[in-house]
Design a protein around this motif. Structure first.
Motif, PDB file in Angstrom:
ATOM      1  N   ILE A 259       0.852  -1.188   0.000  1.00  0.00           N
ATOM      2  CA  ILE A 259       0.000   0.000   0.000  1.00  0.00           C
ATOM      3  C   ILE A 259       0.891   1.243   0.000  1.00  0.00           C
ATOM      4  CG2 ILE A 259      -1.817   1.261   1.214  1.00  0.00           C
ATOM      5  CD1 ILE A 259      -2.827  -1.378   2.320  1.00  0.00           C
ATOM      6  N   VAL A 260       0.794   2.035  -1.059  1.00  0.00           N
ATOM      7  CA  VAL A 260       1.658   3.200  -1.246  1.00  0.00           C
ATOM      8  C   VAL A 260       0.918   4.445  -0.782  1.00  0.00           C
ATOM      9  CG1 VAL A 260       3.021   4.536  -2.891  1.00  0.00           C
ATOM     10  CG2 VAL A 260       2.753   2.048  -3.203  1.00  0.00           C
ATOM     11  N   THR A 261       1.486   5.133   0.214  1.00  0.00           N
ATOM     12  CA  THR A 261       0.863   6.355   0.741  1.00  0.00           C
ATOM     13  C   THR A 261       1.839   7.533   0.717  1.00  0.00           C
ATOM     14  OG1 THR A 261       1.423   5.684   3.005  1.00  0.00           O
ATOM     15  CG2 THR A 261      -0.770   5.107   2.205  1.00  0.00           C
ATOM     16  N   THR A 262       2.853   7.437  -0.116  1.00  0.00           N
ATOM     17  CA  THR A 262       3.797   8.540  -0.258  1.00  0.00           C
ATOM     18  C   THR A 262       3.207   9.623  -1.150  1.00  0.00           C
ATOM     19  OG1 THR A 262       4.800   7.425  -2.155  1.00  0.00           O
ATOM     20  CG2 THR A 262       5.810   7.044   0.000  1.00  0.00           C
ATOM     21  N   LYS A 263       3.826  10.808  -1.147  1.00  0.00           N
ATOM     22  CA  LYS A 263       3.444  11.842  -2.099  1.00  0.00           C
ATOM     23  C   LYS A 263       3.751  11.342  -3.513  1.00  0.00           C
ATOM     24  CE  LYS A 263       3.744  16.185   0.458  1.00  0.00           C
ATOM     25  NZ  LYS A 263       2.375  16.598   0.116  1.00  0.00           N
ATOM     26  N   ALA A 264       2.882  11.675  -4.455  1.00  0.00           N
ATOM     27  CA  ALA A 264       3.065  11.249  -5.840  1.00  0.00           C
ATOM     28  C   ALA A 264       3.886  12.306  -6.575  1.00  0.00           C
ATOM     29  CB  ALA A 264       1.712  11.053  -6.519  1.00  0.00           C
ATOM     30  N   LEU A 265       5.165  12.009  -6.803  1.00  0.00           N
ATOM     31  CA  LEU A 265       6.085  12.949  -7.451  1.00  0.00           C
ATOM     32  C   LEU A 265       6.781  12.258  -8.624  1.00  0.00           C
ATOM     33  CD1 LEU A 265       7.681  14.386  -4.172  1.00  0.00           C
ATOM     34  CD2 LEU A 265       5.977  15.535  -5.607  1.00  0.00           C
ATOM     35  N   PRO A 266       6.029  11.945  -9.694  1.00  0.00           N
ATOM     36  CA  PRO A 266       6.633  11.199 -10.800  1.00  0.00           C
ATOM     37  C   PRO A 266       7.720  11.963 -11.532  1.00  0.00           C
ATOM     38  CG  PRO A 266       4.458  12.018 -11.404  1.00  0.00           C
ATOM     39  CD  PRO A 266       4.609  12.259  -9.935  1.00  0.00           C
ATOM     40  N   ASP A 267       7.758  13.286 -11.357  1.00  0.00           N
ATOM     41  CA  ASP A 267       8.813  14.074 -11.981  1.00  0.00           C
ATOM     42  C   ASP A 267      10.107  14.032 -11.175  1.00  0.00           C
ATOM     43  OD1 ASP A 267       7.206  15.406 -10.080  1.00  0.00           O
ATOM     44  OD2 ASP A 267       7.961  17.362 -10.697  1.00  0.00           O
ATOM     45  N   ARG A 268      10.055  13.479  -9.972  1.00  0.00           N
ATOM     46  CA  ARG A 268      11.235  13.441  -9.101  1.00  0.00           C
ATOM     47  C   ARG A 268      11.761  12.027  -8.865  1.00  0.00           C
ATOM     48  NH1 ARG A 268      12.130  18.581  -7.031  1.00  0.00           N
ATOM     49  NH2 ARG A 268      10.952  19.955  -8.419  1.00  0.00           N
ATOM     50  N   SER A 269      10.873  11.060  -8.819  1.00  0.00           N
ATOM     51  CA  SER A 269      11.311   9.702  -8.517  1.00  0.00           C
ATOM     52  C   SER A 269      10.361   8.693  -9.141  1.00  0.00           C
ATOM     53  CB  SER A 269      11.367   9.492  -6.998  1.00  0.00           C
ATOM     54  OG  SER A 269      10.072   9.639  -6.426  1.00  0.00           O
ATOM     55  N   ASP A 270      10.887   7.507  -9.371  1.00  0.00           N
ATOM     56  CA  ASP A 270      10.089   6.419  -9.923  1.00  0.00           C
ATOM     57  C   ASP A 270       9.740   5.467  -8.789  1.00  0.00           C
ATOM     58  OD1 ASP A 270       8.901   4.383 -11.279  1.00  0.00           O
ATOM     59  OD2 ASP A 270      10.625   3.892 -12.545  1.00  0.00           O
ATOM     60  N   ASP A 271       8.570   5.667  -8.197  1.00  0.00           N
ATOM     61  CA  ASP A 271       8.180   4.823  -7.069  1.00  0.00           C
ATOM     62  C   ASP A 271       7.855   3.407  -7.499  1.00  0.00           C
ATOM     63  OD1 ASP A 271       8.574   6.826  -5.255  1.00  0.00           O
ATOM     64  OD2 ASP A 271       6.478   7.445  -5.166  1.00  0.00           O
ATOM     65  N   THR A 272       7.600   3.199  -8.786  1.00  0.00           N
ATOM     66  CA  THR A 272       7.365   1.832  -9.245  1.00  0.00           C
ATOM     67  C   THR A 272       8.636   0.999  -9.100  1.00  0.00           C
ATOM     68  OG1 THR A 272       7.948   2.199 -11.583  1.00  0.00           O
ATOM     69  CG2 THR A 272       5.704   2.723 -10.900  1.00  0.00           C
TER      70      THR A 272
END
Length: 392
Positions: A100-113
């Motif tokens: 379950i991912v509850t971090t801030k969604a910052l696709p321009d900064r990091s690839d959480d996938t």
């Protein structure tokens, strides 16, 4: 077609293992209502800055809804690598049922996938409790056969100190399966992005993929069915065991409607708070010019729903822009999350709250002129400040 796994929790000899990636206020609160070892459901946390406090004493919760209590997770990990490698016995590591991912969604900064990849196995369901729209697409691209549950929450919670979380108001959470993109017809192949390159009709993230993958209608239906089953499990546990009364299930398009409706608030108030010089919600709502601007942004999103998602908002079911504005007038002292991030010098969720909706709508032939203006100005403001600090 994948054979569905045995329902987690149905086998007393097979525990359910859940891990939350992100141990902020939202993650800690919802994790605390999902940890029931007596029912063979074991919930863990991956923490960063607050790791020492959580590992030593658990999470101290001060809640409006459930009173004060301490949540002691099954385990607290300092990193994803630790969660992936730590054994539960001498002979085996955890097989995570839910990530379950509850971090801030910052696709321009990091690839959480890429971050969560070591946690994802053949039995895993990924759950995204994040703001904005288009957050699911990068996960679908990296994990094409993994069920995904998309979730939208309305909660007022804050971490007042490391290891202490205060829930002030609301506990509402909507859950729904995500197979491909609710903006596309389930009766035709769905274009999913999986790398770098120029945006295509199916790309919704800040980064896109040069070689798209086509998901067949049968595969999409399979993903929907498995995701819906997992969403129902979570809804049952949060309601029956966790006592949260306002957990709701939605179909794929319905869940995206919830995301776009929340965007009426986030895309209007968040960037405007920063660009107006740091004014809060109620302050902006009471200023005639800002009020007209905010209503214009909300109405633009409201009117775009039919063209983007194929469904129109129903004023009898969800708050209209006018009702949202009236409620905001009473929200004295509230600062939107983007303003808090701006004041703290942190990266803001610009892409998922502004950039993605502009791109998604444009791919459907709908222009969001007001949102595009906010996106261009706020992204520029962040770039100028970071360039001045030598970060770019």
């Amino acid at each position: 077609m994948h054979e569905p796994p045995p329902p987690p929790g149905s086998d007393p000899d097979r525990p359910v293992h859940i891990v939350f990636v992100g141990a902020g206020a939202v993650g800690c609160f919802y994790a605390s209502r999902l940890h029931y070892p007596a029912h063979n459901i074991h919930t863990s946390l991956i923490a960063r800055s607050n790791y020492k406090a959580l590992a030593a004493d658990g999470v101290k919760l001060q809640t409006h809804t459930f009173g004060d209590y301490t949540f002691v997770p099954d385990a607290v990990f300092p990193s994803v690598a630790a969660a992936a490698a730590t054994p539960i016995s001498l002979n085996s590591t955890r097989d995570w049922d839910f990530v379950i991912v509850t971090t801030k969604a910052l696709p321009d900064r990091s690839d959480d996938t890429a971050l969560i990849a070591p946690l994802v196995g053949p039995r895993t369901c990924i759950v995204l409790i994040q703001n904005g729209v288009g957050v699911e697409a990068p996960y679908r691209a990296r994990f094409p056969t993994t069920p995904i549950v998309s979730a939208v929450t309305v909660i007022s919670a804050e971490q007042t100190s490391p290891g202490t979380v205060r829930q002030n108001r609301w506990t509402r959470i909507h859950l729904g399966a995500y197979s491909d993109s609710a903006g596309f017809s389930a009766s035709s192949p769905v274009l999913v992005v999986s790398g770098g390159g120029e945006p295509t009709a199916g790309s919704v993230g800040a980064t896109t993929v040069a070689s798209p993958t086509l998901i067949s209608p049968a595969a999409a239906a399979d993903l929907q069915a498995r995701g819906a089953a997992h969403a129902a499990e979570l809804a049952d546990w949060w309601t029956r065991l966790g006592g949260i009364r306002d957990v709701a299930l939605a179909d794929e398009v319905g869940l995206q409607m919830v995301r776009w409706h929340k965007l009426c608030i986030n895309a209007a108030f968040n960037p405007s708070a920063v660009l107006s010089g740091g004014r809060g919600n109620a302050d902006m709502a009471r200023d005639p010019e800002l009020r007209a601007h905010l209503l214009g942004v909300m109405r633009e999103i409201w009117e775009a729903a039919l063209g983007v998602l194929g469904r129109a908002f129903d004023a009898a079911e969800v708050a209209t822009p006018e009702r949202i504005m009236h409620s905001s007038e009473r929200n004295v002292g509230s600062k939107p999350s983007m303003l808090l991030d701006w004041e703290a010098g942190r990266a803001m969720e610009i892409e998922v709250i502004l950039g993605n909706p502009v791109r998604i709508a444009r791919a459907k032939g709908v222009e969001l002129g007001r949102l595009q203006t906010l996106y261009a100005l706020l992204r520029s403001a962040q770039e100028v400040r970071e360039r001045a600090k030598g970060k770019l």
